[in-house]
Scaffold this motif. Structure first.
Motif, PDB file in Angstrom:
ATOM      1  N   ASP A  29       7.692 -53.254  -0.006  1.00 18.75           N
ATOM      2  CA  ASP A  29       9.105 -52.918   0.100  1.00 18.75           C
ATOM      3  C   ASP A  29       9.442 -51.686  -0.730  1.00 18.75           C
ATOM      4  N   GLY A  30       8.842 -51.557  -1.901  1.00 12.91           N
ATOM      5  CA  GLY A  30       9.054 -50.376  -2.727  1.00 12.91           C
ATOM      6  C   GLY A  30       8.553 -49.125  -2.047  1.00 12.91           C
ATOM      7  N   TRP A  31       7.421 -49.233  -1.374  1.00 12.91           N
ATOM      8  CA  TRP A  31       6.862 -48.088  -0.652  1.00 12.91           C
ATOM      9  C   TRP A  31       7.775 -47.734   0.521  1.00 12.91           C
ATOM     10  N   ALA A  32       8.287 -48.736   1.213  1.00 12.76           N
ATOM     11  CA  ALA A  32       9.184 -48.484   2.344  1.00 12.76           C
ATOM     12  C   ALA A  32      10.443 -47.767   1.884  1.00 12.76           C
ATOM     13  N   VAL A  33      10.950 -48.123   0.720  1.00  5.82           N
ATOM     14  CA  VAL A  33      12.157 -47.479   0.204  1.00  5.82           C
ATOM     15  C   VAL A  33      11.908 -45.996  -0.040  1.00  5.82           C
ATOM     16  N   THR A  34      10.710 -45.649  -0.514  1.00  4.95           N
ATOM     17  CA  THR A  34      10.424 -44.240  -0.776  1.00  4.95           C
ATOM     18  C   THR A  34      10.088 -43.475   0.504  1.00  4.95           C
ATOM     19  N   MET A  35       9.605 -44.152   1.535  1.00 10.10           N
ATOM     20  CA  MET A  35       9.181 -43.450   2.746  1.00 10.10           C
ATOM     21  C   MET A  35      10.275 -43.354   3.808  1.00 10.10           C
ATOM     22  N   LEU A  36      11.165 -44.328   3.848  1.00 10.59           N
ATOM     23  CA  LEU A  36      12.216 -44.307   4.858  1.00 10.59           C
ATOM     24  C   LEU A  36      13.325 -43.337   4.452  1.00 10.59           C
ATOM     25  N   ALA A  37      13.951 -42.764   5.457  1.00  7.35           N
ATOM     26  CA  ALA A  37      15.105 -41.909   5.184  1.00  7.35           C
ATOM     27  C   ALA A  37      16.209 -42.765   4.565  1.00  7.35           C
ATOM     28  N   ARG A  38      17.022 -42.145   3.753  1.00  5.76           N
ATOM     29  CA  ARG A  38      18.078 -42.871   3.030  1.00  5.76           C
ATOM     30  C   ARG A  38      18.954 -43.698   3.991  1.00  5.76           C
ATOM     31  N   ARG A  39      19.258 -43.153   5.149  1.00  6.54           N
ATOM     32  CA  ARG A  39      20.120 -43.874   6.102  1.00  6.54           C
ATOM     33  C   ARG A  39      19.408 -45.069   6.738  1.00  6.54           C
ATOM     34  N   ASN A  40      18.063 -45.159   6.616  1.00  8.15           N
ATOM     35  CA  ASN A  40      17.301 -46.251   7.223  1.00  8.15           C
ATOM     36  C   ASN A  40      16.784 -47.274   6.218  1.00  8.15           C
ATOM     37  N   ILE A  41      17.201 -47.190   4.967  1.00  9.45           N
ATOM     38  CA  ILE A  41      16.706 -48.096   3.922  1.00  9.45           C
ATOM     39  C   ILE A  41      16.967 -49.552   4.295  1.00  9.45           C
ATOM     40  N   GLY A  42      18.060 -49.826   4.945  1.00  3.91           N
ATOM     41  CA  GLY A  42      18.398 -51.196   5.335  1.00  3.91           C
ATOM     42  C   GLY A  42      17.410 -51.819   6.306  1.00  3.91           C
ATOM     43  N   TYR A  43      16.597 -51.008   6.953  1.00  3.00           N
ATOM     44  CA  TYR A  43      15.629 -51.519   7.915  1.00  3.00           C
ATOM     45  C   TYR A  43      14.288 -51.879   7.287  1.00  3.00           C
TER      46      TYR A  43
END
Length: 82
Positions: A3-17
C-alpha cells in the motif's frame, strides 16, 4: 509495504484506488492460481510444471517492465507537486 508503494506510484488523484487495486489483484491472483490451473489441468491444457514455468516468465517480464518504465519521484518532484 504494498500500500505504501501504491501511494508513491499512483497519481495523487488516484490514491483512493490503492486498496481497490490490491483487492482486485489478490482476487485475480487467487482465481488464476487455483481455479485457472484446475480448469486447464482438467482439460489437459497444461500440467503443473508448464503452468509454473509460464507464470514464472510472466512475473519476470512484469518485474523487468516495472523496473525499466516506472520510476519513483525524487524529493524535488514531490515538493514541486505539493
Amino acid at each position: 509495504a504494498l500500500d505504501g508503494w501504491a501511494v508513491t506510484m499512483l497519481a495523487r488523484r488516484n490514491i483512493g484506488y490503492a486498496s481497490t487495486c490490491n483487492a482486485v489483484g489478490q482476487t485475480f491472483g487467487f482465481f488464476i492460481a487455483f481455479t485457472g490451473y484446475l480448469g486447464m489441468q482438467m482439460y489437459d491444457l497444461c500440467d503443473l510444471e508448464t503452468f509454473m514455468y509460464a507464470w514464472g516468465v510472466i512475473f519476470v517480464v512484469t518485474t523487468v517492465a516495472v523496473a525499466v518504465f516506472k520510476h519513483e519521484k525524487t524529493e524535488e518532484e514531490i515538493r514541486a507537486a505539493a
